[in-house]
Design an enzyme around this catalytic site. Structure first.
Site, PDB file in Angstrom:
ATOM      1  CE  LYS A   1      -3.628   2.210   2.820  1.00 17.29           C
ATOM      2  NZ  LYS A   1      -4.464   2.083   4.038  1.00 17.29           N
TER       3      LYS A   1
ATOM      4  CB  SER B   1      -7.121   4.610   3.351  1.00 17.06           C
ATOM      5  OG  SER B   1      -6.387   3.862   4.307  1.00 17.06           O
TER       6      SER B   1
ATOM      7  CB  SER C   1      -8.009   2.009   6.267  1.00 23.28           C
ATOM      8  OG  SER C   1      -8.460   3.332   6.404  1.00 23.28           O
TER       9      SER C   1
END
Length: 497
Positions: free
Chosen positions: A74, A150, A174
């Site tokens: 990520k 996210s 997230s």
């Protein structure tokens, strides 16, 4: 390895094939890249390609449970030395990381081949993945809808079959929100179990943690086994499982007492699909011999939401100020919404922030009281089905007003006229259930047990006591066996891209 064979294996199975000599790491890497070439233009999951690193890595002798398995980081606080980490922010775009993060090194030690980084909102600050820098990620099940945030880029990549498991992180939901949006498993570990070194200790005051999104419970368990344990920057050393989590997956969790609720102060009425998702899970749990009953929410979720955003806004202010100092970036280095949040963060006094931090004990106490009589709390993961891309974009009139207030340094007015409460409603009402686990530091998992009438994933969440990761994973495995959720082929939207 052809695409169909690649898609039907989880990460551990691919690692086993490499270990047995039935496939090579370069062959798996090419399969992942081929899949990415086919679907990434539609879903915008991968935003940074690390081809040179990946080719060199795949050519090395690798060991570990995921040896040779293609993997994606990520693009948020997951640094690989020499590779850029933008955090979804224009001011940081293209800056290479000086050191490799502890969790990234642990993934490397587990044998993965990292070939890219996935999309995230700026600083991970939203439950959707639509950064101005890279553009929106899209849900493989419906390209008009969000994969959540996210960790939306990672979830979209896994759901679309680019990789079987990908890196994620969770500061307010997230990991679990994107997992719920895309039909994946998403576990947020308890506070401090996964380290954040070598440059950070406890981001967001301990609210945040790293982890993965995956298609199978066993991949999630094996990845957590690879990540847990303190490093030199850890604030404390939590109790670790006595045995690897993967080894105990197939042990029955025993009859559990589970309380469920769909009620939430941030919504007048629970969305019908959220209710159906939890009722479906409750019925399945009952069939498996667990005692399930409806309960009232154990905590004051409206106050928790306000306190959560107070902490978040102050964190945003500190992040923006730090990056300005380090890079010399001006206003054009940050999104308007980030600048608004940072300005609101600066408007809070020290006493207000401390009060928000200390009120965490009320949520901890409320959840502890619930767990005195129940093993797990069951809720929807999402307040409603995955929303459309662009739904949370700041309206043009408000953007103009905000720009004027930022120029004149009068953003404190926004608090006095109730804009913070409006932001609570706008940004958290569709994902109001996940922040509890972050604020209390408890583990929680989202499981893809339900699909809406339109075929969209709609996960449900289980919140456990301290150190209940093993229990959550064993229950998840029991449910996975009873009601398998892995699709034989990837979602049609992505497959047709």
């Amino acid at each position: 390895m052809d695409e169909r064979e690649y898609l039907r294996h989880d990460g551990l199975a691919l690692g086993e094939l490499v270990a047995a000599g039935e496939v090579t790491a370069p062959e798996l890497l090419e399969a992942a890249r081929a899949r990415a070439r086919a679907v990434n233009p539609a879903i915008n999951a991968i935003v940074t390609w690390l081809d040179e690193h990946a080719d060199e890595r795949a050519a090395e002798p690798l060991s570990g449970p995921f040896a040779g398995v293609p993997f994606l980081l990520k693009d948020l606080h997951q640094d690989l030395a020499g590779a850029p980490t933008a955090d979804g922010c224009r001011a940081l775009a293209g800056r290479p990381a000086e050191r490799t993060s502890t969790v990234v090194q642990r993934w490397l030690d587990a044998g993965v081949v990292i070939f890219g980084k996935t999309n995230t909102p700026e600083f991970g600050s939203k439950g959707v993945t639509e950064p101005a820098l890279f553009g929106p990620s899209r849900n493989p099940w419906d390209l008009e809808r969000t994969p959540g945030g996210s960790s939306g880029g990672s979830a979209a990549a896994v759901a679309a079959g680019i990789v079987p498991v990908a890196a994620a992180s969770d500061g307010g939901g997230s990991i679990r929100i994107p997992a719920a949006c895309t039909g994946l498993v998403g576990l947020k570990a308890g506070r401090g179990l996964v380290p954040f070194g070598p440059d950070e200790s406890e981001p967001l005051g301990g609210l945040a943690t790293n982890g993965v999104v995956s298609r199978t419970v066993r991949d999630t368990a094996a990845m957590l086994d690879a990540l847990i344990g303190p490093d030199a920057m850890s604030a404390f050393s939590p109790a670790l499982p006595e045995r690897p989590l993967l080894d105990r997956l197939d042990e029955a969790p025993g009859p559990l007492r589970i309380g469920y609720t769909t009620r939430c102060a941030l919504r007048d009425q629970p969305h019908p699909e959220a209710v159906r998702a939890v009722e479906h899970a409750a019925s399945l749990l009952t069939e498996l011999g667990h005692e399930v009953e409806e309960v009232d929410p154990p905590h004051d979720d409206r106050q928790l939401a306000r306190d959560f955003l107070t902490i978040w806004f102050v964190h945003q202010a500190n992040e923006v100020d730090r990056i300005r100092r380090e890079t010399g970036a001006g206003d054009d280095g940050f999104e308007l919404d980030t600048r608004i949040m940072a300005a609101l963060g600066r408007s809070f006094g020290a006493a207000e922030l401390q009060a928000a931090q200390e009120r965490r004990r009320l949520s901890i106490g409320a959840l502890a009281g619930f767990h005195a009589s129940h093993d797990l709390l069951l809720t929807p993961t999402l307040g409603e089905p995955p929303i459309r891309v662009g739904s949370l974009a700041t309206p043009a009139p408000l953007r103009l007003i905000a720009e004027g207030m930022l120029r004149t340094r009068t953003t404190g007015v926004l608090r006095r006229v109730g804009v913070v409460d409006q932001m609570v409603e706008a940004n958290l009402a569709w994902v109001p259930y996940t922040q509890l686990a972050n604020v209390t530091g408890r583990p929680a998992i989202s499981l893809p047990l339900y699909r809406t009438s339109g075929g969209l994933p709609m996960g449900v969440q289980f919140v456990g006591r301290l150190s209940s990761e093993e229990l959550l994973l064993r229950l998840a495995r029991q449910l996975e066996v009873a009601a398998p959720w892995v699709q034989p082929l990837p979602p049609p939207a992505a497959a047709a891209a």
